[in-house]
Scaffold this active site. Structure first.
Site, short mmCIF file in Angstrom:
data_model
loop_
_atom_site.label_atom_id
_atom_site.label_comp_id
_atom_site.label_asym_id
_atom_site.label_seq_id
_atom_site.Cartn_x
_atom_site.Cartn_y
_atom_site.Cartn_z
N HIS A 53 0.87 -1.18 0.00
CA HIS A 53 0.00 0.00 0.00
C HIS A 53 0.91 1.22 0.00
CE1 HIS A 53 -3.07 -2.82 2.04
NE2 HIS A 53 -3.36 -2.71 0.76
N GLU A 56 1.78 3.79 3.03
CA GLU A 56 2.20 3.27 4.34
C GLU A 56 3.72 3.40 4.42
OE1 GLU A 56 0.37 -0.58 4.61
OE2 GLU A 56 -1.65 0.28 4.53
N HIS A 148 3.23 -3.21 7.15
CA HIS A 148 2.18 -2.25 6.83
C HIS A 148 1.99 -1.27 7.99
CE1 HIS A 148 0.24 -4.33 3.28
NE2 HIS A 148 0.99 -5.30 3.77
N GLU A 211 1.09 -5.05 11.10
CA GLU A 211 0.46 -3.73 11.15
C GLU A 211 1.14 -2.96 12.27
OE1 GLU A 211 -1.68 -2.54 9.06
OE2 GLU A 211 -2.45 -4.31 8.01
#
Length: 324
Positions: A53, A56, A148, A211
């Site tokens: 992504h 990020e 991420h 994450e």
């Protein structure tokens, strides 16, 4: 070797596409793709990816700094390493993605989408990773850390997701995530089209999606907040002992269900700013839609990645239960 991140953002190639450092050889495999192989024998082949992504940025900067210290000789590489900046097209625009979510394109998912820069990139990433693992020592254990940051706040700020797999989960991978002071581990209950599911399913790699906090533009990250995962990654690639965990025991969750948006009139009983790991209890309604409401049957559940704005037929959130 020039700055890995700068070259990728500028869409440029290094002056030379391969070379040798004191203890490893390297090859620029293409935009945002760098392979490093130790001169000495190795027993792990590790993929480190970020920027699947494009907005990020903190994990992208972590990999860029790792590359810098390896090439400066301040860290000795002890594993075969593939560094991946996943979606340069979106990175340059500061967007999560431009056309479609690349992290739903793997395991051949891109074949069912219109041909775009991002669908072509997913195919390149699959081919590059396949070649990397196939050309690595047959005795080397395979690992994949996909880094991420989240688009919303989280009651448990840092966590990892394991792809669904039928083979056992790797103890060394889990130990590294615990040492990185992550707050939680989440185990998927179904196959997916994520980057880590691709590497786990096809190459039996020990894979995890990490994450690591909130997505911010390049240059606005406080990388000291990522010191624990940065230290663990450096220790993994240099085969040094993992640091001691500084947080309470890591919490463990299992995905019990997915919230699927089946109708245009779909509403979630969460505010737009509700954090990840918001909870519902038995009998409460998580989501309403004409085809049927989602009512909690367990004593307590947690919601991950709530997003009522997805297209019809897509997942609007994950429902978790905690493993005690």
């Amino acid at each position: 070797m020039q700055d890995f991140l700068a070259l990728t953002l500028q869409g440029e190639q290094p002056a030379t596409r391969e070379g040798k450092q004191a203890n490893f050889s390297w090859r620029w495999l293409g935009e945002g793709l760098l392979e490093c192989t130790p001169h000495a024998q190795y027993d792990k082949a590790v993929v480190l990816s970020a920027g699947v992504h494009g907005n990020e940025t903190a994990p992208i900067e972590l990999l860029s700094h790792l590359c810098t210290v390896l090439f400066a000789g301040r860290l000795k590489l002890a594993v075969r390493l593939l560094l991946v900046l996943g979606n340069p097209y979106a990175m340059r625009q500061g967007k999560r993605y431009v056309h479609d979510d690349v992290n739903r394109m793997f395991c051949g998912g891109y074949k069912n989408l219109p041909v775009t820069e991002e669908s072509k990139r997913a195919e390149v990433l699959e081919q590059t990773v396949a070649t990397f693992f196939q050309e690595s020592s047959s005795q080397a254990k395979r690992y994949h850390y996909d880094l991420h940051t989240a688009i919303r706040a989280s009651l448990l700020p840092t966590f990892a997701l394991f792809p669904y797999q039928t083979h056992s989960y790797d103890a060394d991978l889990t130990a590294s995530l615990e040492a990185a002071d992550l707050d939680a581990l989440v185990y998927h209950n179904a196959v997916g089209k994520t980057f880590t599911h691709f590497t786990s399913e096809n190459f039996k790699a020990a894979s995890a999606t990490l994450e690591l906090g909130k997505a911010l533009p390049f240059g606005q990250n406080d990388l000291s907040q990522f010191a624990s995962i940065d230290e663990v990654i450096r220790n993994v690639v240099s085969e040094q002992a993992l640091p001691v965990r500084n947080k309470p025991k890591i919490r463990v969750f299992q995905v019990s269900d997915s919230l699927i948006k089946r109708d245009e009139e779909f509403h979630m009983n969460l505010s737009a700013e509700a954090p990840n790991f918001s909870t519902f209890t038995k009998g409460e309604i998580i989501a309403t839609q004409p085809s049927g409401n989602y009512v909690v049957e367990q004593d307590q559940v947690w919601i991950l990645f709530p997003n009522p704005n997805v297209k019809i037929g897509l997942r609007a959130g994950l429902v978790l239960t905690e493993t005690i």
